[in-house]
Write an enzyme that holds these catalytic residues in place. Sequence first.
Site, PDB file in Angstrom:
ATOM      1  N   GLU A 255       1.056  -1.283  -0.098  1.00 30.49           N
ATOM      2  CA  GLU A 255       0.049   0.069   0.216  1.00 30.49           C
ATOM      3  C   GLU A 255       0.799   1.435  -0.006  1.00 30.49           C
ATOM      4  O   GLU A 255       2.036   1.153   0.286  1.00 30.49           O
ATOM      5  CB  GLU A 255      -1.025  -0.041   1.317  1.00 30.49           C
ATOM      6  CG  GLU A 255      -1.873  -0.900   1.143  1.00 30.49           C
ATOM      7  CD  GLU A 255      -2.873  -1.110   2.271  1.00 30.49           C
ATOM      8  OE1 GLU A 255      -4.045  -1.741   2.335  1.00 30.49           O
ATOM      9  OE2 GLU A 255      -2.626  -0.345   3.398  1.00 30.49           O
TER      10      GLU A 255
ATOM     11  N   GLU B  14       7.962 -18.088  -1.738  1.00 30.65           N
ATOM     12  CA  GLU B  14       8.263 -17.013  -2.409  1.00 30.65           C
ATOM     13  C   GLU B  14       9.476 -16.497  -2.419  1.00 30.65           C
ATOM     14  O   GLU B  14      10.232 -15.937  -3.563  1.00 30.65           O
ATOM     15  CB  GLU B  14       7.274 -15.979  -1.949  1.00 30.65           C
ATOM     16  CG  GLU B  14       5.603 -16.395  -2.252  1.00 30.65           C
ATOM     17  CD  GLU B  14       4.708 -15.348  -1.507  1.00 30.65           C
ATOM     18  OE1 GLU B  14       5.056 -14.291  -1.107  1.00 30.65           O
ATOM     19  OE2 GLU B  14       3.501 -15.791  -1.517  1.00 30.65           O
TER      20      GLU B  14
ATOM     21  N   PHE C 275       2.143  -0.613  -6.538  1.00 26.05           N
ATOM     22  CA  PHE C 275       3.191  -1.555  -6.947  1.00 26.05           C
ATOM     23  C   PHE C 275       2.658  -2.773  -7.265  1.00 26.05           C
ATOM     24  O   PHE C 275       3.450  -4.133  -6.952  1.00 26.05           O
ATOM     25  CB  PHE C 275       4.424  -1.679  -6.021  1.00 26.05           C
ATOM     26  CG  PHE C 275       4.886  -0.333  -5.488  1.00 26.05           C
ATOM     27  CD1 PHE C 275       5.142   0.792  -6.268  1.00 26.05           C
ATOM     28  CD2 PHE C 275       5.130  -0.096  -4.070  1.00 26.05           C
ATOM     29  CE1 PHE C 275       5.515   1.940  -6.043  1.00 26.05           C
ATOM     30  CE2 PHE C 275       5.565   1.047  -3.822  1.00 26.05           C
ATOM     31  CZ  PHE C 275       5.856   2.136  -4.453  1.00 26.05           C
TER      32      PHE C 275
ATOM     33  N   GLY D  23       5.158  -1.058   2.483  1.00 26.23           N
ATOM     34  CA  GLY D  23       5.027  -2.307   1.683  1.00 26.23           C
ATOM     35  C   GLY D  23       5.213  -3.484   2.567  1.00 26.23           C
ATOM     36  O   GLY D  23       4.518  -4.661   2.221  1.00 26.23           O
ATOM     37  N   SER D  24       6.093  -3.340   3.217  1.00 27.12           N
ATOM     38  CA  SER D  24       6.401  -4.857   3.980  1.00 27.12           C
ATOM     39  C   SER D  24       5.850  -4.991   5.468  1.00 27.12           C
ATOM     40  O   SER D  24       5.605  -6.060   6.030  1.00 27.12           O
ATOM     41  CB  SER D  24       7.992  -4.926   4.369  1.00 27.12           C
ATOM     42  OG  SER D  24       8.676  -5.027   3.106  1.00 27.12           O
TER      43      SER D  24
ATOM     44  N   GLY E 247      32.084  -2.010 -21.039  1.00 28.88           N
ATOM     45  CA  GLY E 247      32.494  -0.734 -21.313  1.00 28.88           C
ATOM     46  C   GLY E 247      31.188   0.077 -21.784  1.00 28.88           C
ATOM     47  O   GLY E 247      30.181  -0.162 -21.355  1.00 28.88           O
TER      48      GLY E 247
ATOM     49  N   TYR F 169      -1.395 -15.589   8.422  1.00 33.34           N
ATOM     50  CA  TYR F 169      -0.801 -16.632   8.911  1.00 33.34           C
ATOM     51  C   TYR F 169      -0.678 -17.362   7.361  1.00 33.34           C
ATOM     52  O   TYR F 169       0.451 -18.034   7.393  1.00 33.34           O
ATOM     53  CB  TYR F 169      -1.663 -17.384   9.702  1.00 33.34           C
ATOM     54  CG  TYR F 169      -2.023 -16.736  10.970  1.00 33.34           C
ATOM     55  CD1 TYR F 169      -0.829 -16.410  11.911  1.00 33.34           C
ATOM     56  CD2 TYR F 169      -3.107 -16.120  11.297  1.00 33.34           C
ATOM     57  CE1 TYR F 169      -0.886 -15.668  13.180  1.00 33.34           C
ATOM     58  CE2 TYR F 169      -3.195 -15.226  12.437  1.00 33.34           C
ATOM     59  CZ  TYR F 169      -1.953 -15.293  13.149  1.00 33.34           C
ATOM     60  OH  TYR F 169      -2.211 -14.466  14.774  1.00 33.34           O
TER      61      TYR F 169
END
Length: 381
Positions: free
Chosen positions: A128, A243, A157, A132-133, A340, A234
């Site tokens: 949100e 995941e 996201f 996020g976490s 390069g 849970y």
Amino acid sequence: MIPRSIFSSDHELFRDMVRRYIAAEIMPFYRDWEHAGEVPRSAWTKAGAAGLLCCAVPEEYGGAGGDFLHGAIVVEEMARAGATAPTFYLHSEMISPYLVKYGTPEQKAKWLPRMAAGEAIVSIAMSEPSGGSDLQNLKTQAIRDGDDYVVNGQKVFITNGITADMIVLACKTDPSLGAKGISLLLVETDTPGFARGNPLEKIGSKAQDTAELFFNDMRVPVANMLGDEGQGFYMLMAELAQERLVQAIRAIAASEAAIEWTIDYVRNRKMFGKTLADFQNTQFTLAELHAETLGQRVFVDRCMELHLKGELESVDAAVAKMISTELQGKVMDECLQLFGGWGYMTEYPIARAYVDARLTRIGGGSVEVMKQIIARSIMPR
């Protein structure tokens, strides 16, 4: 090279097929998909017909009835080709397990065959704008009203957010209970009250559609609850090991591919009357990257072996995710340097892999979150 022992001969035959499929049906069109910002639905149905989707879903629900390793092969070969889309890994290895393990017979029958065929594209919505976490502090709410939940909130996201037909939505069904108030709803994207924002513009993974989602008095039937009310947190925690392992598998395969591309390049690049491969700096750089990647490959393979037995600890999965993605960033940076100026040109896979790799230390739980999980395990209070 240390031989890999976790795959059977049947797995390797499947790998050969997957590799040929990606070369013929994905990579020739990949640049066009990057410019478009999404993948056409035909790419999903073709992959479904070829057996690349939902490999571990039981045959009775339209899957191939294989094991986790079949899906891991698809993940590896997509990463090795430098393709971050279509997001088969999210669809097959991260979302289908929720339905297989927690779905009702009706939910499984409705979604899994269509997912395996590529006829339904799915997503999962957790992050949100406010965080996020930190799942325990979700703001999106689903309040029961008769036979429906009324959903209000916002997600951001969200991978597959533009193309998804169904979204596994993490929301609060009881805002007063913290983690115990989180539930998962199966949201069909043609539901009134659901809206998508414009596709989000990213620095990498450009063929992967990503969106902001909005829910305004959206009514979702109670029958669309995945698992039991209040058990969402849970369920999410239970699936995190797989995941995170999938993220590690992607990262290490991408690193191996980058090293191979770079070896091929430096062997042919002429400089000061030699090839770039003749210089000690080149040799030492690639030797170090190879050694570190090989060591991490062995660890990730061991994690896969444990996961097949149901013995992979979530903390070990966090270790695999953290180390593999951090190593991926190092590999891409140092390999690009050896190219390069050409390494800065997007016509070279190393340039796209470099920017794509930056997300892996953020998505699926940031490196900082992984460190916190590991620290709590080794230094319990």
